[in-house]
Design a protein around this motif. Structure first.
Motif, mmCIF file in Angstrom:
data_model
loop_
_atom_site.group_PDB
_atom_site.id
_atom_site.type_symbol
_atom_site.label_atom_id
_atom_site.label_comp_id
_atom_site.label_asym_id
_atom_site.label_seq_id
_atom_site.Cartn_x
_atom_site.Cartn_y
_atom_site.Cartn_z
ATOM 1 N N ALA A 140 0.819 -1.210 0.000
ATOM 2 C CA ALA A 140 0.000 0.000 0.000
ATOM 3 C C ALA A 140 0.854 1.261 0.000
ATOM 4 C CB ALA A 140 -0.932 0.009 1.207
ATOM 5 N N ALA A 141 2.116 1.142 0.413
ATOM 6 C CA ALA A 141 3.042 2.277 0.402
ATOM 7 C C ALA A 141 4.340 1.845 -0.272
ATOM 8 C CB ALA A 141 3.326 2.770 1.819
ATOM 9 N N GLN A 142 4.897 2.729 -1.084
ATOM 10 C CA GLN A 142 6.182 2.448 -1.730
ATOM 11 C C GLN A 142 7.348 2.740 -0.811
ATOM 12 O OE1 GLN A 142 4.671 5.167 -4.878
ATOM 13 N NE2 GLN A 142 5.847 3.849 -6.244
ATOM 14 N N LEU A 143 7.112 3.605 0.180
ATOM 15 C CA LEU A 143 8.168 3.977 1.116
ATOM 16 C C LEU A 143 7.534 4.256 2.471
ATOM 17 C CD1 LEU A 143 11.177 6.331 0.651
ATOM 18 C CD2 LEU A 143 9.506 6.872 2.424
ATOM 19 N N PRO A 282 11.689 8.055 -8.494
ATOM 20 C CA PRO A 282 11.205 9.011 -7.494
ATOM 21 C C PRO A 282 11.400 8.523 -6.061
ATOM 22 C CG PRO A 282 9.611 8.774 -9.266
ATOM 23 C CD PRO A 282 10.636 7.707 -9.473
ATOM 24 N N VAL A 283 11.209 7.224 -5.827
ATOM 25 C CA VAL A 283 11.399 6.691 -4.473
ATOM 26 C C VAL A 283 12.868 6.800 -4.076
ATOM 27 C CG1 VAL A 283 11.310 4.613 -3.049
ATOM 28 C CG2 VAL A 283 9.385 5.177 -4.545
ATOM 29 N N ILE A 287 14.379 8.840 -0.893
ATOM 30 C CA ILE A 287 15.246 8.249 0.133
ATOM 31 C C ILE A 287 16.450 9.154 0.382
ATOM 32 C CG2 ILE A 287 16.811 6.324 0.615
ATOM 33 C CD1 ILE A 287 14.844 4.537 -0.975
ATOM 34 N N ASP A 288 17.068 9.622 -0.694
ATOM 35 C CA ASP A 288 18.232 10.503 -0.559
ATOM 36 C C ASP A 288 17.836 11.865 0.013
ATOM 37 O OD1 ASP A 288 19.722 8.464 -1.672
ATOM 38 O OD2 ASP A 288 19.647 9.297 -3.702
ATOM 39 N N ALA A 289 16.671 12.383 -0.411
ATOM 40 C CA ALA A 289 16.224 13.682 0.088
ATOM 41 C C ALA A 289 15.890 13.616 1.577
ATOM 42 C CB ALA A 289 15.008 14.160 -0.704
#
Length: 329
Positions: A140-143, A282-283, A287-289
């Motif tokens: 349900a969530a990519q991250l 984008p994921v 993660i880096d941001a």
């Protein structure tokens, strides 16, 4: 089970009456009643006790509603995604985070990411740590962003961060005049803290107990599941909140002072994705941001993901603390 039955059940749960559910669904009251009764016959137990036009959910009804609400929400996402595909829109970024990280870290990271890559559709859900983990594992969530532990099978931990807890108190509180609040000064104060005993609360209790504030003094505690609630309670003068620092940083409330403690109570958190799924661009950028945004915050320390087990032993006991500290560093 039919979708119409589940929608009728959820609508009655939300409105508290069959009449209200009928208005919400644009159906007749008898039709909604029949759908709920059919569902009850299908599953073999009552979902409501009837009191004329109003109903009261049974214990089984409350338990079932959690899954039905989640399933209907997933179905709604499918409908939305299908419409986006038809329009040629990009897939939204699906995120789940505890309230502290959703307030104190994700907005900074998303702003930084969109400044570089442009705007994109985003769906951010704030939930408990356990629900964040479930959202990532279920797809349900990519991250997800949550406090430790994050050792569940199927999760890939990308980085782990640590920051010290802070005292949050009214600006006119005598302790607010201090640059650093001694933990011993809280021994006779009413403490506002988190209710989940298996994460940050575990360390809070142990540290406060060493300072003479026994967790057994239940009258000296206010427990809540939200650090935003804790800030509001502190502003009302009901006690001193001992919290992770991200909420106060991301959603400061007027009239409150935030002070460091003289004793380190670590708040440890991490960023995770589903282990079996490829990471989209984008994921990966987020993660880096997130790491970049966290690194700008005061007293942030990054741990390597390989230190997860050693961190847990240090935070919760059950190992050689000295050896763990060495392995963490």
């Amino acid at each position: 089970m039919e979708l119409r039955q589940l929608e009728a059940f959820a609508a009655v749960m939300s409105t508290g009456s069959v009449t209200g559910a009928a208005r919400l669904l644009a159906r007749s009251q008898p039709a909604v009643s029949r759908l709920v009764q059919e569902l009850e016959a299908e599953i073999g137990y009552a979902l409501f006790t009837r009191h004329g036009p109003r109903v009261t959910p049974t214990e089984q009804g409350f338990l079932l509603y959690e899954d039905v609400d989640r399933a209907l929400g997933s179905l709604q996402q499918i409908h939305l995604r299908a419409a986006e595909i038809a329009r040629g829109n990009a897939q939204p970024l699906l995120l789940a985070a505890t309230s502290a990280l959703a307030l104190g870290l994700l907005p900074r990271a998303l702003r930084q990411m969109e400044a570089q890559a442009g705007t994109m559709p985003i769906q951010l859900r704030s939930a408990s740590a356990e629900q964040v983990v479930h959202a990532v594992l279920s797809g349900a969530a990519q991250l997800g962003a949550s406090s430790l532990p994050l050792e569940h099978r199927g999760l890939e931990v990308h980085w782990i961060g640590q920051m010290p807890c802070v005292a949050v108190l009214p600006q006119n509180d005598p302790l607010a005049a201090l640059e650093v609040v001694p933990l011993e000064a809280l021994a006779q104060r009413r403490i506002i803290t988190m209710s989940n005993p298996f994460r940050l609360r575990h360390r809070l209790d142990a540290t406060l107990a060493r300072a003479g504030h026994s967790p057994a003094r239940r009258d000296a505690l206010i427990e809540t599941n939200s650090s935003v609630n804790a800030q509001a309670l502190a502003r009302a003068g009901l006690g001193v909140a001992v919290l992770e620092p991200l909420t106060a940083c991301g959603a400061p409330l007027e009239g409150l002072a935030v002070r460091p403690l003289d004793t380190d109570i670590p708040f440890v958190f991490g960023v995770v994705t589903p282990q079996a799924k490829p990471i989209t661009a984008p994921v990966r950028a987020l993660i880096d941001a997130l790491l970049a945004a966290a690194s700008e915050l005061p007293h942030f320390v990054q741990h390597d993901v390989s230190a997860h087990a050693a961190l847990l032993r240090t935070l919760y006991g059950g190992g050689d603390a000295a050896a763990d500290e060495e392995s963490i560093s």
